[in-house]
Structures are given as C-alpha cells and as structure tokens.
Motif scaffolding. Sequence first.
Motif, short mmCIF file in Angstrom:
data_model
loop_
_atom_site.label_atom_id
_atom_site.label_comp_id
_atom_site.label_asym_id
_atom_site.label_seq_id
_atom_site.Cartn_x
_atom_site.Cartn_y
_atom_site.Cartn_z
N ARG A 166 0.86 -1.18 0.00
CA ARG A 166 0.00 0.00 0.00
C ARG A 166 0.90 1.23 0.00
O ARG A 166 1.93 1.26 0.68
CB ARG A 166 -0.88 0.02 1.24
CG ARG A 166 -1.78 -1.19 1.40
CD ARG A 166 -2.89 -1.25 0.40
NE ARG A 166 -3.87 -0.21 0.61
CZ ARG A 166 -4.95 -0.03 -0.17
NH1 ARG A 166 -5.15 -0.82 -1.22
NH2 ARG A 166 -5.82 0.93 0.08
N PHE A 188 -9.70 4.45 -6.52
CA PHE A 188 -8.28 4.17 -6.29
C PHE A 188 -7.98 3.78 -4.85
O PHE A 188 -7.11 2.95 -4.59
CB PHE A 188 -7.45 5.39 -6.68
CG PHE A 188 -7.42 5.67 -8.14
CD1 PHE A 188 -6.50 5.03 -8.97
CD2 PHE A 188 -8.33 6.54 -8.72
CE1 PHE A 188 -6.47 5.27 -10.33
CE2 PHE A 188 -8.31 6.79 -10.09
CZ PHE A 188 -7.38 6.14 -10.90
N GLY A 189 -8.63 4.40 -3.89
CA GLY A 189 -8.31 4.10 -2.49
C GLY A 189 -9.01 5.02 -1.51
O GLY A 189 -10.07 5.57 -1.81
N ASN A 190 -8.37 5.20 -0.37
CA ASN A 190 -8.98 5.96 0.72
C ASN A 190 -8.28 7.31 0.92
O ASN A 190 -7.05 7.39 0.92
CB ASN A 190 -8.88 5.17 2.03
CG ASN A 190 -9.57 3.83 1.94
OD1 ASN A 190 -10.67 3.72 1.41
ND2 ASN A 190 -8.92 2.80 2.45
N GLU A 207 -4.40 6.83 0.21
CA GLU A 207 -3.76 5.51 0.32
C GLU A 207 -4.36 4.59 -0.72
O GLU A 207 -5.58 4.53 -0.90
CB GLU A 207 -3.99 4.94 1.71
CG GLU A 207 -3.27 3.60 1.92
CD GLU A 207 -3.59 2.98 3.27
OE1 GLU A 207 -2.65 2.58 3.97
OE2 GLU A 207 -4.80 2.91 3.61
N MET A 208 -3.48 3.84 -1.41
CA MET A 208 -3.96 2.97 -2.49
C MET A 208 -2.99 1.82 -2.71
O MET A 208 -1.88 1.80 -2.15
CB MET A 208 -4.11 3.78 -3.79
CG MET A 208 -2.78 4.26 -4.37
SD MET A 208 -2.99 5.38 -5.77
CE MET A 208 -3.60 6.84 -4.93
N PHE A 216 -3.46 6.58 -11.29
CA PHE A 216 -3.91 7.69 -10.45
C PHE A 216 -3.37 9.01 -10.99
O PHE A 216 -4.11 10.00 -11.12
CB PHE A 216 -3.43 7.48 -9.01
CG PHE A 216 -3.82 8.59 -8.07
CD1 PHE A 216 -5.12 8.70 -7.60
CD2 PHE A 216 -2.88 9.53 -7.66
CE1 PHE A 216 -5.47 9.71 -6.72
CE2 PHE A 216 -3.22 10.55 -6.78
CZ PHE A 216 -4.52 10.65 -6.31
#
Length: 234
Positions: A166, A188-190, A207-208, A216
């Motif tokens: 990550r 993509f993530g958070n 985060e991804m 991204f």
Amino acid sequence: MVNIDEAIIARLESFGEKFEILVDADLAADFRNPDNEKEIAIEDILAVEEIFKDSKKGDKASEEAMNKIFETTDVLEVASQILHKGTVQLTADQRRQMQEDKRKQVISTIAREAINPQNGLPHPAQRIENAMNEAKVKIDAFKSVDEQVQIALKGIKPLIPIKFERIKMAVRLPSTAAGGAYSAIRPFGNILNEEWQQDGSWIAIVEMAGGLQDDFNHKMASISGGEAETRLIK
C-alpha cells in the motif's frame, strides 16, 4: 429453458451413487465461478428439472439415493449441490476461454496491487504476463482470482522483484477540478486527510495499492486539464 440438445452433463458421484443433470454450459460455468458477481437462478441453468442416475439413458435418480447423499429430494437444491461439488463436462473451447479470462484477471490484479520494491514503481501487465509464461504458471478456471494470484506470485518472484504494498500519494487539485475529486479518487483508495487552501485548491493524502499510482497520476491530470500535482510519499 435451456435447449436440451445443446445441454452438457454435470455429474456428482458419492458413496457409490451417481447423479447427473443437464445444463447450459456457459451458465453452469458462471454459476461455478467463485469470482462471478452475477446471481444466476439454478432453474435457468437446467435443461430439464430432473436428477438422473444416467442422463443418456434417461434413468432418473431415486428419491432414496438423493435423501442418502443430499438429505433432500428437492430437485433445485440437489442440482445446486451437483454444480458446486461435482464436475461439468465443458468443451475444450469453453475451458480454454475460461482459463484465458481468469488469467487476464490474475495479471490485472497483480499489476494493480504490486510494485517493484527496487524502485517503488508498478510492473507493466506485459512484464507480469511474460514472467508468468516463463514460470509456467498454470491457471485453474474454477479457482478464485485471489487464490491464483498467490500461486502466480510464488512462481514469478524468482524472476522479477515484486511485492504487494500500500502506498500514499499526495495530490493537489486546482479549484476548477476539486469539486469532482471525491468521485474520481474513490476507485483508487482511501482519502486519509484533506485540506482546502486559500486559493480554492484542494490537497489530500490518498492511500492505495502500489500498482495504481500511474493510473492515479493520469486520472488526476485528466480531471484537472494537466494542472494536478501528485507525488509519492516515501
């Protein structure tokens, strides 16, 4: 209802008893695929709602045998268990296509999740595929993607530096693009934290999966007309 002339046999043998059903090949394959998200009704898969002892002869399985093995005589419940636990006589072309589709999913997952630990960059999908070919990684059409990702990683690790990791990416978007940031970033993530600047721009830490950083960067550039600023946080 499935055309009986085009149906194939799904079979389960247990404790000396044999059970067969006639099914649509493609729907049966989808039903058995652990990664398939579609809900398929068992009655849509069957060519005929019967449980056979020998489908070619038309011999039906006895209720006594079904009760013994499945603890039910409900045709749809028994058929579901046969499909989940038994074997399906796929054609060679069907099996090849399923294996190829699953292989692409495995490669895509590794490319999305993994990085080269030597430089922190993602591996191109073609590099992963080449390594899998060299390692002679075999794909099972009926096993889950997650399970086979681990098998593939074990095979290619001696060939290329790779690990799942990550990462955190910092991004700054101008005010003209900030409004669409959440919907663009969500796949993509958070978003770990965010802040609006006095000039109307928006900055955030996201985060991804490590393999997503190039995609991204491209997405942020796309929604901002090339004005986005991104960087990997070490």
